[in-house]
Scaffold this motif. Sequence first.
Motif, PDB file in Angstrom:
ATOM      1  N   LEU A   1     -15.162  -5.928  13.102  1.00 24.75           N
ATOM      2  CA  LEU A   1     -15.573  -5.164  11.933  1.00 24.75           C
ATOM      3  C   LEU A   1     -16.015  -3.753  12.303  1.00 24.75           C
ATOM      4  O   LEU A   1     -15.694  -2.784  11.606  1.00 24.75           O
ATOM      5  N   VAL A   2     -16.743  -3.628  13.415  1.00 23.48           N
ATOM      6  CA  VAL A   2     -17.201  -2.305  13.848  1.00 23.48           C
ATOM      7  C   VAL A   2     -16.018  -1.419  14.224  1.00 23.48           C
ATOM      8  O   VAL A   2     -16.021  -0.215  13.956  1.00 23.48           O
ATOM      9  N   LEU A   3     -14.998  -1.981  14.814  1.00 18.24           N
ATOM     10  CA  LEU A   3     -13.819  -1.197  15.186  1.00 18.24           C
ATOM     11  C   LEU A   3     -12.871  -0.970  14.015  1.00 18.24           C
ATOM     12  O   LEU A   3     -12.187   0.058  13.959  1.00 18.24           O
ATOM     13  N   GLY A   4     -12.799  -1.887  13.079  1.00 15.52           N
ATOM     14  CA  GLY A   4     -11.812  -1.812  12.019  1.00 15.52           C
ATOM     15  C   GLY A   4     -12.229  -1.075  10.768  1.00 15.52           C
ATOM     16  O   GLY A   4     -11.407  -0.398  10.136  1.00 15.52           O
ATOM     17  N   ILE A   5     -13.486  -1.181  10.376  1.00 16.39           N
ATOM     18  CA  ILE A   5     -13.920  -0.565   9.123  1.00 16.39           C
ATOM     19  C   ILE A   5     -13.841   0.964   9.171  1.00 16.39           C
ATOM     20  O   ILE A   5     -13.352   1.571   8.214  1.00 16.39           O
ATOM     21  N   PRO A   6     -14.278   1.638  10.252  1.00 20.64           N
ATOM     22  CA  PRO A   6     -14.096   3.101  10.271  1.00 20.64           C
ATOM     23  C   PRO A   6     -12.631   3.520  10.207  1.00 20.64           C
ATOM     24  O   PRO A   6     -12.295   4.512   9.546  1.00 20.64           O
ATOM     25  N   GLY A   7     -11.753   2.778  10.854  1.00 15.14           N
ATOM     26  CA  GLY A   7     -10.324   3.085  10.774  1.00 15.14           C
ATOM     27  C   GLY A   7      -9.778   2.896   9.369  1.00 15.14           C
ATOM     28  O   GLY A   7      -8.923   3.665   8.910  1.00 15.14           O
ATOM     29  N   LEU A   8     -10.252   1.875   8.683  1.00 19.16           N
ATOM     30  CA  LEU A   8      -9.827   1.642   7.301  1.00 19.16           C
ATOM     31  C   LEU A   8     -10.335   2.745   6.388  1.00 19.16           C
ATOM     32  O   LEU A   8      -9.601   3.279   5.556  1.00 19.16           O
TER      33      LEU A   8
ATOM     34  N   TYR B   1       0.812  -1.227   0.000  1.00 12.04           N
ATOM     35  CA  TYR B   1       0.000   0.000   0.000  1.00 12.04           C
ATOM     36  C   TYR B   1       0.842   1.273   0.000  1.00 12.04           C
ATOM     37  O   TYR B   1       0.543   2.195  -0.773  1.00 12.04           O
ATOM     38  N   PRO B   2       1.886   1.387   0.805  1.00 11.57           N
ATOM     39  CA  PRO B   2       2.672   2.641   0.796  1.00 11.57           C
ATOM     40  C   PRO B   2       3.338   2.942  -0.548  1.00 11.57           C
ATOM     41  O   PRO B   2       3.549   4.109  -0.873  1.00 11.57           O
TER      42      PRO B   2
ATOM     43  N   LEU C   1      -1.299   2.409   6.075  1.00 13.02           N
ATOM     44  CA  LEU C   1      -2.658   2.298   6.596  1.00 13.02           C
ATOM     45  C   LEU C   1      -2.599   2.315   8.116  1.00 13.02           C
ATOM     46  O   LEU C   1      -1.780   1.621   8.721  1.00 13.02           O
ATOM     47  N   THR C   2      -3.452   3.096   8.736  1.00 11.85           N
ATOM     48  CA  THR C   2      -3.509   3.139  10.201  1.00 11.85           C
ATOM     49  C   THR C   2      -4.913   2.775  10.655  1.00 11.85           C
ATOM     50  O   THR C   2      -5.888   2.966   9.932  1.00 11.85           O
ATOM     51  N   GLY C   3      -5.017   2.246  11.838  1.00  7.17           N
ATOM     52  CA  GLY C   3      -6.311   1.911  12.418  1.00  7.17           C
ATOM     53  C   GLY C   3      -6.935   0.638  11.892  1.00  7.17           C
ATOM     54  O   GLY C   3      -8.136   0.432  12.054  1.00  7.17           O
TER      55      GLY C   3
ATOM     56  N   ALA D   1     -11.073   5.759   7.156  1.00  7.30           N
ATOM     57  CA  ALA D   1     -10.448   7.040   7.477  1.00  7.30           C
ATOM     58  C   ALA D   1      -9.163   7.251   6.694  1.00  7.30           C
ATOM     59  O   ALA D   1      -8.725   8.399   6.510  1.00  7.30           O
ATOM     60  N   ASN D   2      -8.549   6.187   6.224  1.00 12.63           N
ATOM     61  CA  ASN D   2      -7.317   6.311   5.444  1.00 12.63           C
ATOM     62  C   ASN D   2      -7.549   6.767   4.018  1.00 12.63           C
ATOM     63  O   ASN D   2      -6.613   7.204   3.346  1.00 12.63           O
ATOM     64  N   PHE D   3      -8.765   6.680   3.529  1.00 12.48           N
ATOM     65  CA  PHE D   3      -9.040   6.987   2.132  1.00 12.48           C
ATOM     66  C   PHE D   3      -9.671   8.358   1.926  1.00 12.48           C
ATOM     67  O   PHE D   3     -10.282   8.617   0.904  1.00 12.48           O
ATOM     68  N   ASN D   4      -9.558   9.259   2.878  1.00  9.75           N
ATOM     69  CA  ASN D   4     -10.094  10.618   2.727  1.00  9.75           C
ATOM     70  C   ASN D   4      -9.210  11.449   1.844  1.00  9.75           C
ATOM     71  O   ASN D   4      -8.081  11.430   1.768  1.00  9.75           O
TER      72      ASN D   4
END
Length: 116
Positions: free
Chosen positions: A104-111, A44-45, A53-55, A113-116
């Motif tokens: 999934l609830v904890l990980g999907i918002p973090g994922l 990804y980098p 990717l974070t979170g 957030a990286n694509f803004n």
Amino acid sequence: MSDRPEDNKPQEEQEPYIPASPIKRIIAWVGIVYMVCLIFLNLYPFFNGGSYLTGVAPLFACPGIVGLLVIAIWTLRQPDETYSKKASMVVLALVCAVGLVVSLVLGIPGLLANFN
């Protein structure tokens, strides 16, 4: 002298092919999913200007949880298992389902957030 076996020699008997058990196959597929995730995480980098990717750490629990859930369901469906083992597999399946939803609830918002 040649390295070819002679036609009149009896060939060594080979052991019969025994396929891997379904549980071993499930574990192998979980390993393949983890490897694909790690490759994606490391590549990804290169395509996103060097930022990682974070979170996404909770998402890395999902393949293991799904694998354990599938093993529990497979064991639950076996007709020759005892009732105590079936009851424990039901509990394990419920715990895995809850863990999957939480991950999934904890990980999907973090994922995302990286694509803004």
